[in-house]
Structures are given as structure tokens and as C-alpha cells.
Design a protein around this motif. Sequence first.
Motif, PDB file in Angstrom:
ATOM      1  N   ASP A   1      33.783  -9.253 -44.992  1.00  0.00           N
ATOM      2  CA  ASP A   1      33.341  -9.920 -46.286  1.00  0.00           C
ATOM      3  C   ASP A   1      32.005 -10.117 -46.069  1.00  0.00           C
ATOM      4  OD1 ASP A   1      35.865  -9.631 -47.318  1.00  0.00           O
ATOM      5  OD2 ASP A   1      36.141 -11.748 -47.236  1.00  0.00           O
ATOM      6  N   HIS A   2      31.293 -10.615 -45.375  1.00  0.00           N
ATOM      7  CA  HIS A   2      29.891 -10.844 -45.383  1.00  0.00           C
ATOM      8  C   HIS A   2      28.868  -9.541 -45.431  1.00  0.00           C
ATOM      9  CE1 HIS A   2      26.391 -13.326 -45.009  1.00  0.00           C
ATOM     10  NE2 HIS A   2      25.832 -12.550 -43.783  1.00  0.00           N
TER      11      HIS A   2
ATOM     12  N   LYS B   1      29.067  -8.065 -48.737  1.00  0.00           N
ATOM     13  CA  LYS B   1      29.013  -9.041 -49.893  1.00  0.00           C
ATOM     14  C   LYS B   1      28.415  -8.185 -51.051  1.00  0.00           C
ATOM     15  CE  LYS B   1      25.076 -11.537 -48.448  1.00  0.00           C
ATOM     16  NZ  LYS B   1      24.373 -10.802 -47.269  1.00  0.00           N
TER      17      LYS B   1
ATOM     18  N   ASP C   1      20.701 -15.142 -47.717  1.00  0.00           N
ATOM     19  CA  ASP C   1      21.978 -15.397 -47.625  1.00  0.00           C
ATOM     20  C   ASP C   1      22.522 -16.500 -48.497  1.00  0.00           C
ATOM     21  OD1 ASP C   1      22.858 -13.409 -46.003  1.00  0.00           O
ATOM     22  OD2 ASP C   1      23.539 -14.576 -44.502  1.00  0.00           O
ATOM     23  N   ASP C   2      21.476 -17.487 -48.563  1.00  0.00           N
ATOM     24  CA  ASP C   2      21.787 -18.671 -49.289  1.00  0.00           C
ATOM     25  C   ASP C   2      21.561 -19.105 -50.716  1.00  0.00           C
ATOM     26  OD1 ASP C   2      23.157 -19.199 -46.933  1.00  0.00           O
ATOM     27  OD2 ASP C   2      21.132 -20.108 -46.075  1.00  0.00           O
TER      28      ASP C   2
ATOM     29  N   LYS D   1      33.509 -19.393 -47.965  1.00  0.00           N
ATOM     30  CA  LYS D   1      32.269 -18.447 -47.696  1.00  0.00           C
ATOM     31  C   LYS D   1      32.433 -17.119 -48.457  1.00  0.00           C
ATOM     32  CE  LYS D   1      29.003 -17.316 -44.743  1.00  0.00           C
ATOM     33  NZ  LYS D   1      28.641 -16.043 -44.953  1.00  0.00           N
TER      34      LYS D   1
ATOM     35  N   HIS E   1      30.473 -18.251 -51.636  1.00  0.00           N
ATOM     36  CA  HIS E   1      29.226 -18.508 -51.191  1.00  0.00           C
ATOM     37  C   HIS E   1      28.402 -17.183 -51.155  1.00  0.00           C
ATOM     38  CE1 HIS E   1      26.357 -20.523 -48.235  1.00  0.00           C
ATOM     39  NE2 HIS E   1      26.055 -19.275 -48.069  1.00  0.00           N
ATOM     40  N   ASP E   2      29.053 -16.246 -50.541  1.00  0.00           N
ATOM     41  CA  ASP E   2      28.486 -14.660 -50.397  1.00  0.00           C
ATOM     42  C   ASP E   2      28.167 -14.127 -51.605  1.00  0.00           C
ATOM     43  OD1 ASP E   2      27.998 -14.933 -47.600  1.00  0.00           O
ATOM     44  OD2 ASP E   2      29.682 -13.744 -47.070  1.00  0.00           O
ATOM     45  N   ARG E   3      29.045 -14.365 -52.474  1.00  0.00           N
ATOM     46  CA  ARG E   3      29.216 -13.771 -54.023  1.00  0.00           C
ATOM     47  C   ARG E   3      28.208 -14.213 -54.766  1.00  0.00           C
ATOM     48  NH1 ARG E   3      32.885 -10.783 -57.437  1.00  0.00           N
ATOM     49  NH2 ARG E   3      33.619 -10.169 -55.592  1.00  0.00           N
TER      50      ARG E   3
ATOM     51  N   ALA F   1      24.866 -12.909 -53.321  1.00  0.00           N
ATOM     52  CA  ALA F   1      24.838 -11.223 -53.654  1.00  0.00           C
ATOM     53  C   ALA F   1      24.385 -11.155 -55.120  1.00  0.00           C
ATOM     54  CB  ALA F   1      25.954 -10.696 -53.240  1.00  0.00           C
TER      55      ALA F   1
END
Lengths: 156, 156, 156, 156, 156, 156, 156, 156
Positions: free
Chosen positions: C115-116, C119, D41-42, D54, D57-59, D62
Motif C-alpha cells: 500500500d505505501h 500510494k 509522506d506526511d 495508514k 494517511h497515505d492517500r 499522495a
Amino acid sequence: MALAVYLSGEIHTDWREQIISASEGLDVVFSSPVTDHDASDDCGVAILGAEDQKFWHDRKGAMVNAIRTRRGISAADIVVVRFGEKYKQWNAAFDAGIAAAEGKSLIVLSQPDHDHALKEVHAASLAVARDPRQVAQILRYVLTGKLPEAEQMAAE
Amino acid sequence: MALAVYLSGEIHTDWREQIISASEGLDVVFSSPVTDHDASDDCGVAILGAEDQKFWHDRKGAMVNAIRTRRGISAADIVVVRFGEKYKQWNAAFDAGIAAAEGKSLIVLSQPDHDHALKEVHAASLAVARDPRQVAQILRYVLTGKLPEAEQMAAE
Amino acid sequence: MALAVYLSGEIHTDWREQIISASEGLDVVFSSPVTDHDASDDCGVAILGAEDQKFWHDRKGAMVNAIRTRRGISAADIVVVRFGEKYKQWNAAFDAGIAAAEGKSLIVLSQPDHDHALKEVHAASLAVARDPRQVAQILRYVLTGKLPEAEQMAAE
Amino acid sequence: MALAVYLSGEIHTDWREQIISASEGLDVVFSSPVTDHDASDDCGVAILGAEDQKFWHDRKGAMVNAIRTRRGISAADIVVVRFGEKYKQWNAAFDAGIAAAEGKSLIVLSQPDHDHALKEVHAASLAVARDPRQVAQILRYVLTGKLPEAEQMAAE
Amino acid sequence: MALAVYLSGEIHTDWREQIISASEGLDVVFSSPVTDHDASDDCGVAILGAEDQKFWHDRKGAMVNAIRTRRGISAADIVVVRFGEKYKQWNAAFDAGIAAAEGKSLIVLSQPDHDHALKEVHAASLAVARDPRQVAQILRYVLTGKLPEAEQMAAE
Amino acid sequence: MALAVYLSGEIHTDWREQIISASEGLDVVFSSPVTDHDASDDCGVAILGAEDQKFWHDRKGAMVNAIRTRRGISAADIVVVRFGEKYKQWNAAFDAGIAAAEGKSLIVLSQPDHDHALKEVHAASLAVARDPRQVAQILRYVLTGKLPEAEQMAAE
Amino acid sequence: MALAVYLSGEIHTDWREQIISASEGLDVVFSSPVTDHDASDDCGVAILGAEDQKFWHDRKGAMVNAIRTRRGISAADIVVVRFGEKYKQWNAAFDAGIAAAEGKSLIVLSQPDHDHALKEVHAASLAVARDPRQVAQILRYVLTGKLPEAEQMAAE
Amino acid sequence: MALAVYLSGEIHTDWREQIISASEGLDVVFSSPVTDHDASDDCGVAILGAEDQKFWHDRKGAMVNAIRTRRGISAADIVVVRFGEKYKQWNAAFDAGIAAAEGKSLIVLSQPDHDHALKEVHAASLAVARDPRQVAQILRYVLTGKLPEAEQMAAE
């Protein structure tokens, strides 16, 4: 915004310089392929490494040149394609096809003895010129509305 | 849906028939320009009236032919462009340029002695074939995933 | 018109067959790349002639495969891209990029441990599925408005 | 107008700086994704609020990064995509797919051991470079027509 | 080139001013519809002549405003659409649809109690912000790669 | 080819059925979003797994529905958007924006008390109808050139 | 960026000058066809050589003028088309068709006695003005949000 | 696939029927605007309700007709535009502009006394025919490669 003109085709005579100098004073930005014949042929291998096969030597060069060519055509308002007396010049006709498909205004610069062979390219163009001076006159007219005679008279 | 293939270029040999017959059994629809040389040259004036000037005679014909050509290319998944041994064949290179600009899959059919002159066209193509049988093999592979040997073995 | 679905990516498991069989009865036309690994690797040289360099061997094959891939993606309503457990699978992510840029509805089929790394691809997709059955359920819902439970109940 | 070049892919080495410094004096505008790994990433949750999962969070991250990436690619004349030694780097291949579909000139920067895995991406590119210096040499050639040797000689 | 941001939607609070002032120092060009409610309603008849029917009064105004709106959206990199507490605000959702279809990066600014009603619009956006400050933070991150905390720390 | 008509918007009354039955005998293919309210709300989580947050529950559903909606609009010649008496109906206005941007013929079906709020959407439409029968009359006229009275007389 | 406005149509009155002078102080760049009637008629043969047939004389001129016209329309945000009292003015309606198809904002400047004959062109426009002053008022409103009265009051 | 031909323009003579009957046996699908003059003028108000102002009466009708016209032109391979002896016929020239901008093959059917007034439209067309029979001959040639004489001889 300046008129963007791409000068495609034959690289053995000074037709580009003639158009550029005859367009002095006009708000035109000219671009063109690399006209140094050797550099154009060898750019791929000179930068990215030698090839044993001439076929791939040529491919690498043509692809690097395509970076410049595509940008020139796609940024242009007008694409001028010059067909000379010699060689196959398929890249010139190929550029004309790209220009036509992208809706660019196409001007062909060619001699009467090639008219029949060029009839499909001519039919997609907005002007068929016989010498570089005429191309410059078109650019002048497109930008200023002035015709050659009017120019002369104004200059006198 | 059938694979649409436009066969552009040289009209003096039977390369089109070779591709078509070697593609028997495949779900392909072929199209091409009018390959009757006289009809192609004269269609404009034959239908729309004679012209004194050869230049406009040619223009009228080229424009009528463009109705067919444009439709063929724009409906195609694949455009095959054949360069023969003779003539300037600028219309073939012009069609290749249109096909490239429209994002069509381009296959060039040409001989090694023209490789250098065709390097820009080759660089925009997905395959350079040397004989019509190879073009048919590509069509077969694209539609069925079968390679020539596999075919043969399956046929035995 | 039938729903056109292109199944891109991993070719080592039977996920395509699972989606196709779970979609039985739906008006869907599936297409995919050539999934015979050897044929896919060698199609270029098998048809167009051998190459000394592995680089050009691969290039010729990838270009012939691109004829099929481009057609599949460009004709699709939905592009499903499957990322498996092994290999770089850059061609899968590349296809996802093409699909996104062409405005296709993108469904990604991948496992949580990726998933990461996925993304950016996920963020361009309309669904992230974990198994082929879910993809078929989406196709069924898109065509019939029926959800899995409703299906089951209707089947009882 | 300046040549617009987007530098996509690997963010753990200084390849971007190498290209930029080797391109000194050229009329090029470079852009790139955010290369601060943590910020990239954040960014989603840092600005728009935390997520328990997560996956989301990633979506969120991105999607925010996509605002920058899309603009960079769509404004570019040339997209350079660098594949490094490590990680899946699916976002790099995804960017390459977008660039190809949008008709950008694509340059891939990668090592020979990845050639087979990258063959589809390579086949859509106009150059495969092995080190950043070669990319800068291409940019120089595209803008000035000067090849590396010619440069050197001119500099002497 | 400056980042072009179009600020669409609700015209009764000062959210546009908040975004603009929080974006100070960034290379952003903002545009927006005419936010003078009366002028916006009456521009058609004020310039082009009165109408008996309210329906055509409204039509004339909406068409004149569309000249500005279309230009703003089509020139934008990012379209921010704000949904307020009151009214139907169909023009805001309509602008969001245009922005999505034209491939613009869409940021929605709305409150949680509208989340369900806005779910289709949200699903087409790259960010859902709750206050104007967050929009400015996104713009800052997109242009500089700096996150809110980093900014603060840099400012200290 | 059949006229493709997408029926977007309000899902609580039988306006779609009225249009479809009043269009009997015409060569029209109708499509629409999933009109089962619960299925439409829950499709994402029902197929792809539950979410803790309502926001992401909605997002997943809206994205799955978008697969159907985008296909329906993009395949349509005509998009009819119905605004009912209740709710925000932002998805209807959003669909209208997409339809307008894609150059579809837009017909709005709405009541006079919403005329002012819908003025931007109306201004992008080719017809504002008040009841479903009028929409069917437009479809009949577009396909046959027959107006309501002429129909009646012909039927007598 | 300045608002780009192309002024197409009738060339026998000073409507262009009226619009331009009434737009003083606005950030607008105006362009137009060549309005010198004789130059416009003869540009083709004056530059590219005489023709025996009036038909080809006209064709050559129209093609050279098209270079300017296409560029003007394609660069414009707004295309204003003026229909005068006399002549067929098919080129004006033709330009309006091009502008509509390219999604330009179209303003028609015409008198009520032509309303019926122009109804299709009007229906594709965003404003029908009766005098040049109204066109300038639209430009002012589009750029500044100021209506005629507000302007006056501000000026007092 | 059948050749799609849209027949635009003059509705007072039987030129459409002449082309259609002279094209018997060809794989052509013809479409056209509604040619019942009264229906065409009144369709808007007949279906959607009366208007006090002729201007809006006309607008409503023109917009409903546009649904049919746009579909006909956008589905066409070839657009034939006929200019008759009378009236302004701005809608014909407007359709020609749309067809040209959409890259359709344009055939103009007009008489010599209108050549000068139509020179811009002619310059964007691929054929200027003088009678309907010539249009049918072009369609026959485009589909079969047969010229009028060849046809006759074949028929004998």
C-alpha cells in the motif's frame, strides 16, 4: 505574443537565414532542427554511447533530435517546410504530416518540378512558396497586413 | 471489435494483397488509399471539372483523396506505411507524420538501403518490417499472442 | 455497448481467469497483454529478426507488445492493474499512468504490504481491491446495480 | 521560451543537483516533486488532519502531492524519470506513463541491470541515459545543437 | 510561472481574502467570479437591456458571468470550491464538475455536516479542507515543499 | 446509431420511467446512475470492506459509483439532469458541469422556484424542461423532426 | 495575463475602433483580420503569384488570410463577431462556428432585423450586443466586475 | 463502418434527395437538420412553452435544433454544406465553421456567383461542387475508388 515559426526541412542551403533576415523588424521567433549535419547524425551515440549497428546508431540520433523537433513544431504557429533539389527528405514530409495533424498553419517552400510529388503535402498547406522572400512576405502580411508593394511604397 | 489497419504508401507492387492474404482468418479490417494510379491522379478534375493549370489539377485530386485518406488513418488502430524503391513518396512520409501525431501504432515497411533516410520515421514507429509477411505476423501476434514458430508447430 | 475492461499487470497467477469466470453473465469484453511470458519477451526478434544486444532485443519486443497494449487501454472503460508479490512490475505502474492520463476508470488489485509503495497509483484509482472476486463484484455493480449480498439473496 | 524539464523519481541521491549544475547557462526551468521524504509522506495529514488508518494517511498525502506532480508534468517539455537501485519506485513508472500518454519527451535515467524490467518504459522514451551528465548533455544539445566534444573544443 | 488558482463558490464570507492573505509571499495568481452579488445578478440586463421575464433576466446575467468563469477555470492550475452553510449553491458544484472534467486539481472547502451530500464532489477532489488556512497551507506546500510546522520553525 | 441519453439527478420519483415510457418506439438507449439509494450509499464498503470513518465510507462508495457515472456521461449524446424539490443535490449539478465541459447536449428538468438558483446551469443547457413528457418530446423531435401536435395529428 | 479578444466580421465601419477606445485602461489585447479590403482580397496573388482563374485567386488569398485568422481565434479568450447591414458575410458566421467549436466565449454584435437569420449563431453565443459600447462594457465587467452605472458613479 | 455524411444548409430545394438517390448502393448513412421549416422555427416553444419575445422564441428553437445538429456534425465523416440562391444562410456557414474546427472533411455545394463571398469557407473545404450529382460522385469515389466514367463503362 511573438509569432512562432518553425523552419523544417532541407539543411544544405541558407534558406533559413534568408527568411530570418528578410523578416527583420517583425515580432517573430524562429526555431529549427539542428542544422549541423554531422551533429544531427551522431548526437545519439555521441551522448548515449556507441552502437555496432548503423540502424540503432540512427535510431538513437533520431530520437534525441525528436526532442527538439517535437517541441519546435508543437510551439509553432506556422511550420515552414522546405523541400530541396536532392535526397529523399522524408523527414521533411514527416514533419509536414505532424504539423497538419496538429492544426498548424503549414507553408511549403518547393520548386515546380516537385509539385506533382508534393501534391498531398501542398493540399494540406495554406501556401506554396517558391523562394524564401515570399515566406518572409507572408509573415509580414500576417503580422502587419502590409503587402509587398505597400511596403516598398512606404519605404520610398 | 476488429483491428483496423490502414495500408499507406507505395501502390506499384502487391504488398497490400500479400499482407491481406497472409492475415486470413484474423479479425482485421483493412483500408487503403485508392490504388488505381490514374483514378487517384484525376479524381478531382474528373468529378469537379477540368483545370488549365496542372498545379490546381493536382490540388483538386489531392483534396478529394484526402477525404478517403484522413478517414482511413483516423479510424485505424495501426497504420502501415510502405516505402518502395522508386519515387519521392512524400505522401507516404506525410501519412506517417499524421499517424504519429494522432497516436496511431505505426509500422514501417522498407528496405535497409533506405534506413538512414527514414530514420526519423523509423524512430516514431513501433516496428520496421522488411517484408509483408512480417507485418501479417505482427497482426497475428497482436490479436492472438501467437508467434510464427508457435503457429507452425500448432499447424503441424 | 459491452463494458470494455483491460486487465494489466502480473502474469504469473490466474487472477485474470478468476475475474473473467466470476463475471459470467455480464456484458463485459475483457482484453489483456499477451500473458505467455516467453512469447512476450521474444516477439520482436522472432518476427523482425535477431539482435546482438539484449537492450535492442528487449526494445523490439516491447514496441511490438505496445501495439496490443495501447489498443487495449485506449479501448477500455476500465483498466484493472494487478501488482503481484514479486518483481519490479514497472510496466504495470506504467500502464496505470497511461490509464490515469487518458481518464480511464482505474482499479488497482494489490495486497496491503504494498500500500505505501503504491500510494500514488492508489490515489489515482477509483478502487483498491484485494482479490479478483471484488473486481468482479465491482463490474457487476457497475452494470446491474446489484451488490454482493443482493446477488446472493437473489440466487437463493 | 525556457525549456521546461520535470525531474521525476528517486529522491535519495543528488542526481537532480547534478543535472541542474551540469546545465548551468542553459535556458532551462527545472521542477520536481517534493524531495523531502518525510514532508512528502506526511503532507496530507499535517495539513488536513490525522488519520487512524495508514491507508488513508497515505492517500491524503499522495493526493496533495499529486497537485504538484500533475502541474510539473503537464507544464514540462521533457520529463526525466530516474530509477534508483532500491525500492519498488512505482510512482516513477506511473509518472512515466502519464508523461508518455501526454506526449511529453521522456528521458529515462537507469542502470543496465534494470533494462529488462524497464523495457516497456524504455520503449516509450526518447533516450535512456546512464548518468546525470548525459541528461544535461541532451538538454544542451536540444537547446544549442552542441555535442559534448564540440563543447569541449569550444571551451579550450 | 505563477500558480494560477481560481476561487469558486460562496460569496457571503471573506474566505477568499483569508486564503489570499495567508498566501502572502507565494507566487500565486488568484482569480474568482464577480463577488458583488447585485452586479453578478444584474450584469446581463444592465449592459444588454432589460427583460420582462425573470428567467431571461437570469439567463443573460449567467451568460455574461460565464465569460469570466470559464476563463478563470480554464486558466487555473487549481480550482478551490467553497460550499457555505446556506443556499443551494448549485453553481459551485457545477464549477467543480467543469474543473474535474478539465483535469484541474480540485480542492473543496466545506464543513463536515455537508460531507455526505458532497461525497461525489469530494471523490473528484485532491483535498477536502475545513478552513481557508488549510488551503493556503496546501498552496505553500505545493510551491515550496514546506509543511506548516516547518514553516513555523523556520520563522522562529 | 441509437441516441444515447444519460438520466442524472434526483432518484426519489419516477421521472426516469416517465421519460422512458413516453419515448417508446424511439431509437434511444437510456442509462442512469444506480437509483437504489442504499446500494448507492454502501457499494464501496459492501464490496471493498468496511470503514470506521463515515467520510471514507462515503468516499469509497462515491468512487465506485463514479465508474458507472463517468461511463454513462461520456457515452451520452444528451445528458438530462433532474433537480427535485429536496436536498442539496450537488451531485446533479456536478454531473451537469462535467456534461457541459465535455460538450454534451444538456437538458435540465427543474421547477420555476429553482430557476434563480439554477441560472448558471440553465445557461449551459440547451433546454429547460418542466416535466418529463417535454424531455421525451425533445428526444422525439431530435430523432424524427416531429413536434407534439404533428404527432397527435399523425396518430389520429 | 491580458484578456485576448478577437474582433471578427464586418470591415466597413469603425466598430473595432469604438470597442478599442471604449476599453481604454483595461488589460485587453485585441486582434483582428486584415481590414484593408484590397490587401485582404489580393494578398495571395500579390505574394505568391497571379492566377488566371478568379476562383484560385480567391483561394490563395483566403488561405493566406487563414494563417492570421486561425491564430487570432485560437489565441483568444473572447471572439466578437460583428454582422453588418450588407453582404453575405459568410466568413463572419464561419468564424463564429470555429469559435464555438473551440469553446471560445462568443459575443455577437448585430441588429434586431437580423435576429431571426442569426438565431443559430446567437444560440451559441454568451451575449448579443447591439452596439460596440456594450461590448466594451462586457469586457470591463469581465475584468473588473464593474457595471456601467457603477463606473459612472465612480467616475463622478 | 458506413460512411457518415451530414447534409447541412439550404432547405428549400430537393438537393438532399438528389444526393441520397444518386448514392444508392453505397454504404453511406446520411443525416441532416430538421428540414420542415415551420417545425424547425417553432420546436422550442411548441415543446417548452410560448415566449412573448421573438428573440427568445427563436433562441429556444435554435437550442433544441442544436441538439440534433451537433450530434449530426460530430458523428459525421463528411459534412456537406449547401448554399442556395436566397437568404443569409448564416447557419450554413456557422455549421461549416464547426465542421472545419472539428477536422471533418468539408464539401461545399454552391454556385459560381457566390464564390467570392464564400472564399473563406471554400478554402477550408476539400471540394467545391456545383451540383448534387458531383457530391454523390465524390462519395462513390471515396468508398469504391470508381470515377464517373469508370462507373458508366462498368455499367455498359
